[in-house]
Enzyme design. Structure first.
Site, mmCIF file in Angstrom:
data_model
loop_
_atom_site.group_PDB
_atom_site.id
_atom_site.type_symbol
_atom_site.label_atom_id
_atom_site.label_comp_id
_atom_site.label_asym_id
_atom_site.label_seq_id
_atom_site.Cartn_x
_atom_site.Cartn_y
_atom_site.Cartn_z
ATOM 1 N N ARG A 1 1.079 -8.350 0.149
ATOM 2 C CA ARG A 1 0.262 -9.158 -0.709
ATOM 3 C C ARG A 1 0.425 -8.846 -2.000
ATOM 4 O O ARG A 1 0.358 -7.602 -2.239
ATOM 5 C CB ARG A 1 -1.164 -9.364 -0.415
ATOM 6 N N ASN B 1 0.494 3.024 -3.126
ATOM 7 C CA ASN B 1 1.362 2.195 -2.328
ATOM 8 C C ASN B 1 2.781 2.845 -2.043
ATOM 9 O O ASN B 1 3.357 3.892 -2.829
ATOM 10 C CB ASN B 1 1.749 0.931 -3.103
ATOM 11 N N HIS C 1 6.774 2.073 -1.654
ATOM 12 C CA HIS C 1 7.826 1.046 -2.092
ATOM 13 C C HIS C 1 9.326 1.416 -1.478
ATOM 14 O O HIS C 1 9.707 2.866 -1.971
ATOM 15 C CB HIS C 1 7.970 0.378 -3.559
ATOM 16 N N THR D 1 -0.964 -0.290 -10.044
ATOM 17 C CA THR D 1 -1.334 -0.907 -11.250
ATOM 18 C C THR D 1 -1.090 -2.494 -10.987
ATOM 19 O O THR D 1 -0.604 -2.989 -10.216
ATOM 20 C CB THR D 1 -0.745 -0.635 -12.543
ATOM 21 N N LEU E 1 3.326 -5.497 -10.625
ATOM 22 C CA LEU E 1 3.946 -5.416 -9.407
ATOM 23 C C LEU E 1 5.097 -4.379 -9.288
ATOM 24 O O LEU E 1 6.091 -4.304 -9.934
ATOM 25 C CB LEU E 1 4.425 -6.695 -8.870
ATOM 26 N N ASP E 2 4.830 -3.550 -8.189
ATOM 27 C CA ASP E 2 5.693 -2.588 -7.777
ATOM 28 C C ASP E 2 6.214 -1.610 -9.049
ATOM 29 O O ASP E 2 7.391 -1.065 -9.180
ATOM 30 C CB ASP E 2 7.071 -3.093 -7.296
ATOM 31 N N GLU F 1 10.085 7.944 4.178
ATOM 32 C CA GLU F 1 8.521 7.549 3.905
ATOM 33 C C GLU F 1 7.717 8.188 4.552
ATOM 34 O O GLU F 1 6.483 8.406 4.011
ATOM 35 C CB GLU F 1 8.714 5.806 3.886
HETATM 36 C C1 GRF Z 1 7.844 -0.014 4.424
HETATM 37 O O1 GRF Z 1 9.363 0.117 4.243
HETATM 38 C C2 GRF Z 1 7.103 0.232 3.222
HETATM 39 O O2 GRF Z 1 7.850 0.962 2.232
HETATM 40 C C3 GRF Z 1 7.314 -1.259 2.885
HETATM 41 O O3 GRF Z 1 7.076 -2.027 3.868
HETATM 42 C C4 GRF Z 1 7.930 -1.247 5.064
HETATM 43 C C5 GRF Z 1 6.564 -1.249 5.816
HETATM 44 O O4 GRF Z 1 6.944 -0.727 7.315
HETATM 45 N N1 GRF Z 1 6.418 -1.468 1.662
HETATM 46 P P1 GRF Z 1 5.682 -0.204 8.115
HETATM 47 O O5 GRF Z 1 4.649 -1.438 8.479
HETATM 48 O O6 GRF Z 1 4.905 0.702 7.459
HETATM 49 O O7 GRF Z 1 6.409 0.266 9.273
#
Ligand code: GRF
Length: 209
Positions: free
Chosen positions: A94, A110, A112, A144, A147-148, A177
């Protein structure tokens, strides 16, 4: 001893980053509790895992609100019931209002799936393949109104291999991640990571954790 920090995690789908954070908080005994996992979609797969862990789950269905302002106000009210020290966006699809972002200034993170500032927006892995970059990755940042973007906390890079499909590349990035996001959240709840103005302050010893 310092009081336990309260974390609220927002998801829209699979929730694998949420899972990685919940696991790390438990296994590494963070001074924090995951107070709630909130989704804007009732069918978000990640809700089942959170429930099974005994975490409070809530749905604030974005579809049921006439506009962004009213949805964000309802979401904010739902989040604030849990008095969070930190709100973690984990695949929360969102765009947030400036009002919402300002309310959580300095306590909204967040992740990304690109090496920002390259490839903001959606389909980042496709964008990376189309651009022919040799390195791709993921970025944890404070949110912030931009966005992104927003002050960068941590990044991890992965190679782009010849013949990679979007899925293969996404999987390679996702593994990273799951390492950098829990680590950044841990820094925050341990008081090692703060945002001052638009500057990220990270305690020197955090990097050796
Ligand atoms: C991840 O790649 C995250 O970086 C991006 O959306 C994806 C979400 O994956 N914002 P999950 O729902 O955490 O498995």
């Amino acid at each position: 001893m310092r009081a336990m920090r309260s974390i609220v995690i927002l998801i829209s789908g699979r929730g694998s980053n949420m899972e990685a954070i919940v696991r790390a908080a438990r296994d590494e005994q963070w001074p924090a509790v995951i107070s709630a996992v909130i989704s804007n979609r009732p069918d978000a797969e990640g809700l089942a895992y959170a429930k099974a862990q005994g975490i409070a789950t809530l749905v604030v269905a974005s579809k049921q609100f006439p506009d962004r302002e009213q949805f964000d106000a309802a979401l904010q009210a739902a989040i604030d019931r849990f008095a969070p020290d930190l709100v973690v966006l984990a695949g929360f699809l969102r765009i947030l209002t400036a009002q919402f972002v300002a309310h959580y200034a300095g306590r909204l993170l967040n992740i990304h799936p690109s090496l920002l500032p390259a490839f903001p927006g959606l389909a980042t892995h496709r964008q990376a393949l189309a651009a022919g970059v040799k390195l791709h990755g993921a970025t944890v940042h404070f949110v912030t109104a931009d966005l992104d973007h927003g002050p960068i906390v941590a990044q991890a890079a992965v190679p782009v291999l010849s013949g990679d499909s979007e899925q293969q590349l996404a999987q390679r990035v996702l593994q990273q991640e799951h390492i950098i996001y829990p680590r950044a959240v841990r820094w925050f709840v341990e008081g090692k990571l703060r945002l001052h103005g638009d500057q990220v302050h990270l305690q020197a010893d955090a990097l050796s954790d």
